[in-house]
Scaffold this active site. Sequence first.
Site, PDB file in Angstrom:
ATOM      1  CD  GLN A 132      58.650  38.875 -26.071  1.00  0.00           C
ATOM      2  OE1 GLN A 132      59.430  39.145 -26.958  1.00  0.00           O
ATOM      3  NE2 GLN A 132      58.554  39.298 -24.913  1.00  0.00           N
ATOM      4  CG  ASN A 188      59.831  42.770 -32.062  1.00  0.00           C
ATOM      5  OD1 ASN A 188      60.180  42.325 -30.911  1.00  0.00           O
ATOM      6  ND2 ASN A 188      59.260  44.184 -32.104  1.00  0.00           N
ATOM      7  CB  CYS A 215      62.439  39.966 -25.998  1.00  0.00           C
ATOM      8  SG  CYS A 215      63.256  40.899 -24.515  1.00  0.00           S
ATOM      9  CG  HIS A 234      62.499  44.171 -26.784  1.00  0.00           C
ATOM     10  ND1 HIS A 234      61.788  42.946 -26.494  1.00  0.00           N
ATOM     11  CD2 HIS A 234      62.175  44.314 -28.172  1.00  0.00           C
ATOM     12  CE1 HIS A 234      61.082  42.520 -27.256  1.00  0.00           C
ATOM     13  NE2 HIS A 234      61.407  43.348 -28.588  1.00  0.00           N
TER      14      HIS A 234
END
Length: 444
Positions: free
Chosen positions: A64, A386, A70, A365
């Site tokens: 990102q 992630n 996110c 997040h």
Amino acid sequence: MTKAISADQLKNYQQDLAEHAGAQLAERAVTKNGILATAADYRSEITMNPVFSIDLDTGKVANQKQSGRCWMFAALNTMRHDIHNNFKVSDDFELSQSYTFFWDKLEKANYFYENVLKTADLPTSDRKVAWLMTTPQQDGGQWDMVIALIQKYGVVPQSVMPETKSSSASGEFNSTLNLKLRKDAVELRELVASKASEDEIAARKDKMLNEVYRLCSYSFGEPPASFDFEYRDKDNNYHLDQNLTPQDFFAKYIGWDLDDYVSIINGPTDDKPYNHMYTVEMLGNVVDGRQVRHLNVDMSTFREVAVKQLESGESVWFGCDVGQSSDRQKGIMDTELYRKDELFDIDFSMSKAERLDYGESLMTHAMVLTGVDLVDGQPTKWKVENSWGDKVGTKGFFVMSDSWMDEYCYQVVVNKKFLPQELQDVLKEEPKVLAPWDPMGSLA
């Protein structure tokens, strides 16, 4: 009665420090290395070995970059995983985050204008108005918000609408848009105060939105109305699918019934009894679109439904407080990672509810659960995809201990079929409306 710190108190503090075992050693270590490096427990790295009994193949990790997308990356990644498995696209295939980002900014501007008009009779000192003006819009969001965008606008491959400078590093764009939105708020409130007609207000708001569209188009490029999807699969077969709309693409290549996917939260505060539905005032992006709705459950149910979805072969969107007890570079999230209590001989413990009530923690997040290690049927650690690129963790994947999930995970999104029937029935309940500043309204 207020009391200042006295000389006698300081003397006592100094005496206590002098008598504290290892004080000078600790001082040398912390002044040289900092708190976290001194408090780090290497044993956590051993127990957080990235091996899992359930481990989904999901392709390469996305990035990102310098943006707060996110929640959007995580949602599109869960959908990308299905395309990866069903159509054998390359491991680096991605859906366009810039495309959904464009529409999110435009829709958030409209959502902001509507809330400005709804609160125009309140003074600027009112908490709701102040809340609106503090951050007219930002990059963050929640699951239901990205689903609202997809339901209205569909999705496209990243090759059709690639990243731009402003999508990958959104700071300049956000400050520019927020300046415009605050200026527009002044004008909208003045129009209401002057008893302008609904038609006058609507015309002015339409001009404002036209300007936002231009701002977004210059920054991200204008979204395609139709496109061709061209790719080679992993068997080197060539594919060309022509004249697709973004809605066509979603229906053909993803095809989920988005209404089946629901937000499950664990918010153990007194004002949110378990097994009930909640929403948050002034939280959303698409006016008249999908409402943000949360089903609050205990942690046992929370982890159980996540495991069930992983066992079915499907990844899980989740939201957490990623900065707590985590090592970004090693890709470890574990409650045993740092021993600050032992280092300082101070009790830092708070319950999950206390951290929420007193501002110590909230969801910051969103990522994706792509695996779990089950021992005797119980999870011990989780594999996390992630969206910070492949230079952190294990090629971008993190390991999360089950105890960390207990303390710092607040939301998972699962297919409602994995819920027990009594909770599926609760989903039909009219949600309790929480205040705009409630921690369950935080944006990942």
